[in-house]
Write a protein that holds these residues in place. Structure first.
Motif, PDB file in Angstrom:
ATOM      1  N   GLU A   1     -46.571  28.414  25.442  1.00  0.00           N
ATOM      2  CA  GLU A   1     -46.391  29.634  26.706  1.00  0.00           C
ATOM      3  C   GLU A   1     -44.464  29.236  26.122  1.00  0.00           C
ATOM      4  OE1 GLU A   1     -44.324  32.186  28.470  1.00  0.00           O
ATOM      5  OE2 GLU A   1     -46.338  32.744  26.883  1.00  0.00           O
ATOM      6  N   TRP A   2     -45.054  27.384  26.547  1.00  0.00           N
ATOM      7  CA  TRP A   2     -44.087  26.856  26.873  1.00  0.00           C
ATOM      8  C   TRP A   2     -42.565  26.762  25.377  1.00  0.00           C
ATOM      9  CZ3 TRP A   2     -41.166  22.885  30.175  1.00  0.00           C
ATOM     10  CH2 TRP A   2     -39.505  22.635  29.424  1.00  0.00           C
ATOM     11  N   VAL A   3     -42.851  27.275  24.357  1.00  0.00           N
ATOM     12  CA  VAL A   3     -41.911  27.216  22.982  1.00  0.00           C
ATOM     13  C   VAL A   3     -41.932  29.067  22.688  1.00  0.00           C
ATOM     14  CG1 VAL A   3     -43.601  25.161  22.168  1.00  0.00           C
ATOM     15  CG2 VAL A   3     -44.422  27.346  21.836  1.00  0.00           C
ATOM     16  N   ARG A   4     -42.972  29.368  23.510  1.00  0.00           N
ATOM     17  CA  ARG A   4     -42.490  30.879  23.184  1.00  0.00           C
ATOM     18  C   ARG A   4     -41.210  31.047  24.197  1.00  0.00           C
ATOM     19  NH1 ARG A   4     -43.740  35.973  21.933  1.00  0.00           N
ATOM     20  NH2 ARG A   4     -44.154  37.972  23.541  1.00  0.00           N
ATOM     21  N   ARG A   5     -41.479  30.839  25.227  1.00  0.00           N
ATOM     22  CA  ARG A   5     -40.548  31.249  26.270  1.00  0.00           C
ATOM     23  C   ARG A   5     -38.773  30.114  25.740  1.00  0.00           C
ATOM     24  NH1 ARG A   5     -43.125  29.428  30.889  1.00  0.00           N
ATOM     25  NH2 ARG A   5     -42.350  26.889  30.330  1.00  0.00           N
ATOM     26  N   GLU A   6     -38.603  29.334  24.885  1.00  0.00           N
ATOM     27  CA  GLU A   6     -37.530  28.810  24.431  1.00  0.00           C
ATOM     28  C   GLU A   6     -37.556  28.901  23.232  1.00  0.00           C
ATOM     29  OE1 GLU A   6     -36.150  25.057  25.029  1.00  0.00           O
ATOM     30  OE2 GLU A   6     -36.893  25.683  26.722  1.00  0.00           O
ATOM     31  N   VAL A   7     -38.235  29.410  22.474  1.00  0.00           N
ATOM     32  CA  VAL A   7     -37.293  30.595  21.588  1.00  0.00           C
ATOM     33  C   VAL A   7     -36.715  31.846  21.822  1.00  0.00           C
ATOM     34  CG1 VAL A   7     -39.456  29.241  19.797  1.00  0.00           C
ATOM     35  CG2 VAL A   7     -39.548  31.727  20.978  1.00  0.00           C
ATOM     36  N   LEU A   8     -37.372  32.702  22.571  1.00  0.00           N
ATOM     37  CA  LEU A   8     -37.182  33.924  23.058  1.00  0.00           C
ATOM     38  C   LEU A   8     -35.760  33.417  24.111  1.00  0.00           C
ATOM     39  CD1 LEU A   8     -39.757  35.657  23.921  1.00  0.00           C
ATOM     40  CD2 LEU A   8     -38.948  36.362  22.169  1.00  0.00           C
ATOM     41  N   PHE A   9     -35.928  32.501  25.104  1.00  0.00           N
ATOM     42  CA  PHE A   9     -34.290  31.970  25.522  1.00  0.00           C
ATOM     43  C   PHE A   9     -32.976  32.020  24.511  1.00  0.00           C
ATOM     44  CE2 PHE A   9     -31.341  28.606  27.423  1.00  0.00           C
ATOM     45  CZ  PHE A   9     -30.969  29.476  28.774  1.00  0.00           C
ATOM     46  N   LYS A  10     -33.619  30.678  23.551  1.00  0.00           N
ATOM     47  CA  LYS A  10     -32.449  30.608  22.837  1.00  0.00           C
ATOM     48  C   LYS A  10     -31.714  32.142  22.153  1.00  0.00           C
ATOM     49  CE  LYS A  10     -33.723  26.270  21.291  1.00  0.00           C
ATOM     50  NZ  LYS A  10     -34.227  25.153  20.771  1.00  0.00           N
ATOM     51  N   ALA A  11     -32.543  32.410  21.665  1.00  0.00           N
ATOM     52  CA  ALA A  11     -32.563  33.803  20.751  1.00  0.00           C
ATOM     53  C   ALA A  11     -31.792  34.565  21.618  1.00  0.00           C
ATOM     54  CB  ALA A  11     -33.537  34.704  20.341  1.00  0.00           C
ATOM     55  N   ARG A  12     -31.876  35.719  22.856  1.00  0.00           N
ATOM     56  CA  ARG A  12     -31.271  36.037  23.105  1.00  0.00           C
ATOM     57  C   ARG A  12     -29.724  35.327  23.660  1.00  0.00           C
ATOM     58  NH1 ARG A  12     -36.763  37.305  26.823  1.00  0.00           N
ATOM     59  NH2 ARG A  12     -37.757  39.213  25.396  1.00  0.00           N
TER      60      ARG A  12
END
Length: 178
Positions: free
Chosen positions: A127-138
């Motif tokens: 969940e940590w890495v998923r949240r990180e990539v979505l934050f960066k893309a958004r």
């Protein structure tokens, strides 16, 4: 088409310093821990090498802007400046021994790698890495439309993920550097 480039802390060496501009070199000097300096140096050099390969230019000709949108200091997310031609969207991450860069010509991209043992709750790593990539893309666009997917990290004990704009990622190219 999207690209993911992997490297490791073992690529750190004085030869990479020549690839970096003065702002990147100053950032390295501001870091206290040698491992942090090594990861940042490899990340900056890998970013330049990946963009150079994508754009058909020399790594020294890649212009990276890291101006923070909140305070104006040179520690923000990297943006590529390519006067006269389209610049790829990029994202950089490093943890432990691994460094990863992602590029997309279609829109904002996010990439993250995390050494699981470094987290307080290793079970939360996916969940940590998923949240990180979505934050960066958004962060690259408030109206970002895309999806996240797991990436296979090249070493055990790490998790990685990638967020790409809609329609990108069908042709994902993964490279190792150097």
């Amino acid at each position: 088409m999207a690209f993911v480039w992997w490297s490791s802390l073992t690529a750190a060496g004085q030869g990479l310093l020549g690839m970096l501009d003065s702002a990147e070199q100053a950032r390295l000097e501001s870091l206290d821990r040698p491992a942090d300096r090594g990861r940042s140096m490899v990340g900056a050099a890998l970013l330049r090498a990946a963009v150079a390969s994508h754009s058909g230019i020399a790594p020294a000709d890649v212009v990276v802007d890291r101006t923070c949108e909140e305070c104006g200091a040179p520690h923000g997310a990297p943006r590529i400046v390519n006067p006269g031609r389209a610049a790829p969207w990029v994202s950089v991450s490093h943890s432990g021994l691994l460094i990863v860069v992602a590029l997309s010509g279609r829109g904002p991209v996010g990439v993250d790698v995390q050494r699981v043992a470094d987290l307080e709750d290793p079970a939360a790593a996916p969940e940590w890495v998923r949240r990180e990539v979505l934050f960066k893309a958004r962060s690259g666009s408030p109206h970002w439309d895309g999806s996240a997917r797991e990436l296979e990290a090249p070493l055990p004990g790490y998790l990685a993920a990638l967020a790409l704009p809609a329609g990108d990622g069908q042709d994902l190219v993964i490279r190792n550097w150097p």
